[in-house]
Design an enzyme around this catalytic site. Sequence first.
Site: not given
Length: 198
Positions: A10, A13-14, A70, A153, A155-156, A182
Amino acid sequence: MTQKVVLASGNQGKLREFIRMLSSQDMEIIKQSEFNVPDVEETGLTFVENAIIKARHAAKITGLPALADDSGIEVDALNGLPGIYSARYSGEGDDANNIKLLETMKDVPDDKRTARFRCCIVYMRHAEDPSPIIADAAWEGSILHELKGENGFGYDPLFYVPTHGCSSAEIDPDEKNRISHRGQALRLLLAALKKRHA
């Protein structure tokens, strides 16, 4: 033939990053929200366990293959925390998470601020898949003393990328997807999928 795959997340950002990175693949990525799949409680103690829980949940409800990730940030000075609790570290979202991490790290010297983003992506053909594909990758860096950059988004803005001399939030999104945890995990996953279908 294009394979429909539900993306068990959900996190906007991902979702943006996944859809951008998978646009050239023979996959139609459908967000779990389009099937009204509710978020599932992440009760695992590792990134792998939580990714499997999310993928299984989405596959069970939709009847489609599912992809779940995750991921989080592991800070060496904090024994790997926030780790699997990264998204809910403060309980109040990204900005509060960053403030809490800065506060916790305020007395940690530069040479002890090493950290990494870790990402575990799981692909399940169906909810009972006994051999899900698991791809795990890490992106090494360190924690800055202040927020920098507007992209990304989580901790970037606090994650310093030594190869680029700036924060993750200051890197162009396509470049970030190429080098990030990722991006690395997704390439491993796609290679494993290709091998399975060869």
